[in-house]
Design an enzyme around this catalytic site. Structure first.
Site, PDB file in Angstrom:
ATOM      1  N   GLU A 158      72.392  60.562  53.968  1.00  0.00           N
ATOM      2  CA  GLU A 158      72.408  61.571  55.013  1.00  0.00           C
ATOM      3  C   GLU A 158      73.736  61.493  55.758  1.00  0.00           C
ATOM      4  O   GLU A 158      74.161  60.287  56.353  1.00  0.00           O
ATOM      5  CB  GLU A 158      71.484  61.256  55.980  1.00  0.00           C
ATOM      6  CG  GLU A 158      71.507  62.488  56.957  1.00  0.00           C
ATOM      7  CD  GLU A 158      71.645  61.885  58.407  1.00  0.00           C
ATOM      8  OE1 GLU A 158      71.369  62.609  59.394  1.00  0.00           O
ATOM      9  OE2 GLU A 158      71.571  60.572  58.786  1.00  0.00           O
ATOM     10  N   ASP A 190      70.080  56.519  55.441  1.00  0.00           N
ATOM     11  CA  ASP A 190      70.121  57.261  56.798  1.00  0.00           C
ATOM     12  C   ASP A 190      71.458  56.759  57.410  1.00  0.00           C
ATOM     13  O   ASP A 190      72.108  55.645  57.312  1.00  0.00           O
ATOM     14  CB  ASP A 190      69.083  56.553  57.902  1.00  0.00           C
ATOM     15  CG  ASP A 190      69.063  57.471  59.142  1.00  0.00           C
ATOM     16  OD1 ASP A 190      68.894  58.628  59.136  1.00  0.00           O
ATOM     17  OD2 ASP A 190      69.241  56.879  60.108  1.00  0.00           O
TER      18      ASP A 190
END
Length: 493
Positions: A263, A233
């Protein structure tokens, strides 16, 4: 030759806080595998700041639903044992599991500490807007309920380089923590001057003890969950050099096939390329640029030039490092990065990621199963399943594109001998009814091809020179395969 690989993001933002999601994982694993999906990206399994937290407000990376912390033993998704059982159920049917992990920050500290900071401009983190002063910051993480199990490491302000709240003055800001070797990390995205700081207590990857702890935690987490890969993330905010070290260390421990996808939420291709250079192209990235193209196309209708849908996308420039997707938990309605692809365009978008040779496609739980919450959205399983079926059985072999019209485009996959009956012709339009004359091969002359989506009733007869006139109805996609494809598959069996 292997079958095409397909990922599903197995959550959406508004899942019910019922503690049953890991049980759903175990329950649905077999059904999902039968649809041609062989990898699932699951939400963060670590304890957040509350039971309702989706996992991105991470409190304790060693609590997978095992300890009574933050008012709960289980996480939003279930207990540790339910998590392990769900992952095991997936692996038993041949599904790999990629776990979402949050390594950028920590939240919900156990106590405050007093330390010196400077305040910086949120729009330019290199611009200091105060003299040094002291704050009471929530940066002390001692995890008393866990009591040292799994790790004795305790976090204090010197393990972070920024925070956003002064408890003494009850004031919000971006406060850079001062001290020896304290600064923003330069190996991050350059948005806002420096995008090291995102939220909560920002982990300082300059600190040797932090690096050692996070490497230890990575090994512990993978050993404990037995996951097959990680979704990292918010990596544009994390020291890119450390990400490279982390990936190489985990691959050394768990094998070269251990999977990583990051991400990096930015449609700017140059920034994505710079990051890939940092990590020696050892990580895949979600193709944010392509997602925004889908969003724009769904809003513009016939005014969007479909022939340019892959221009300036990651899958267009770095196809082996691109995870293609239509929507996700951040882009769904009412969320932080809302950019929802309109329903009419969803079949076209899924055909564009599932039926082409480039990219690793990811199907969104919210599209497939549905979205919960105050404004629920029904799932589109019946729409997506034929496209998944086409990916699994037919979308193989060389690809010939017919991107020669702004509204009606198509392509052909020639098929391979390893999968009898394979090969397909895809045609779509965002305008009026259309057609595309496409070459499938002289050896197929005389064969009849049909649209397995049911969107168009035509039966296309391949001419002696190997071409077919493939038709499509307004604002739809049609996927043509050999009428006798199933017979060829049965003969192989």
């Amino acid at each position: 030759m292997e079958r095409n690989h397909t990922m599903m993001q197995f959550f959406e933002w508004h899942l019910a806080n019922d503690g049953d999601h890991w049980n759903r994982l175990a329950l649905l694993a077999g059904e999902i595998k039968e649809c041609g999906i062989d990898a699932l990206w699951i939400p963060p399994a670590t304890k957040g700041i509350s039971q309702e937290d989706n996992g991105y407000g991470i409190y304790d990376g060693y609590d997978l639903g095992e300890f009574d912390q933050k008012g709960t033993v289980r996480t939003k998704y279930g207990t540790k044992q339910e998590l392990l059982d769900g992952i095991a159920a997936c692996k038993n049917v041949g599904i790999q599991v990629y776990s979402d992990v949050v390594m950028n920050h920590k939240a919900g500290a156990d106590d405050t500490e007093r330390f010196e900071v400077i305040e910086v401009d949120p729009n330019d983190r290199y611009r200091v807007v105060s003299e040094p002063f002291e704050i009471d910051g929530w940066t002390k993480f001692s995890f008393p309920a866990r009591n040292g199990k799994h790790s004795s490491f305790k976090w204090s302000h010197y393990h972070f380089n920024g925070t956003d709240y002064d408890a003494n003055e009850d004031r919000i800001g971006i406060f850079q923590i001062l001290g020896d070797n304290k600064r923003w990390n330069r190996h991050v995205d350059k948005e806002f001057g420096n995008y090291d700081y995102l939220m909560f207590a920002n982990i300082d990857y300059h600190h040797p003890a932090v690096q050692a702890e996070m490497l230890y935690w990575g090994e512990w987490f993978i050993n404990t969950t037995r996951c097959d890969g990680l979704r990292l993330d918010a990596i544009k905010h994390i020291n890119h050099k450390f990400i490279s070290v982390f990936v190489h260390a985990m691959r050394l421990k768990f094998g070269k096939d251990f999977y990583f996808v990051g991400e990096f939420w930015k449609p700017d291709l140059e920034a994505c390329q710079n990051f890939l250079n940092y990590v020696d192209y050892e990580i895949d990235l979600f193709d944010v640029s392509l997602h925004y193209h889908f969003h724009e196309a769904s809003l513009a209708g016939r005014n969007y030039d479909l022939s340019e849908i892959f221009e300036d996308t990651l899958v267009g420039t770095h196809p082996t490092n691109a995870v293609t997707f239509v929507d996700n938990h951040d882009s769904q309605p009412q969320e932080a990065l809302e950019s929802w692809v309109e329903d009419w365009f969803k079949p076209l978008a899924y055909a564009l990621i599932l039926l082409r040779k480039d990219g690793y496609p990811c199907v969104f739980y919210g599209d497939y199963i549905g979205i919960n919450g105050e404004n629920p959205i029904q799932g589109k399983k019946d729409m997506i399943d034929p496209i998944l079926d086409a990916r699994y059985h037919y979308a193989y072999g060389d690809q010939k594109d017919y991107f020669d019209h702004g509204n009606t485009i198509g392509w052909v996959r020639k098929g391979v001998s390893d999968f009898p009956g394979s090969g397909c012709a895809v045609v779509m339009t965002n305008g009026d009814d259309g057609k595309k004359r496409m070459y499938v091969g002289k050896k197929l002359a005389g064969q009849i091809w049909i649209d397995i989506t049911g969107n168009h009733p035509s039966r296309v007869k391949i001419t002696k020179d190997g071409f077919g006139q493939f038709r499509v109805k307004s604002a739809t996609v049609s996927i043509y395969v050999k009428e006798n494809a199933l017979e060829e598959q049965e003969q192989k069996r």
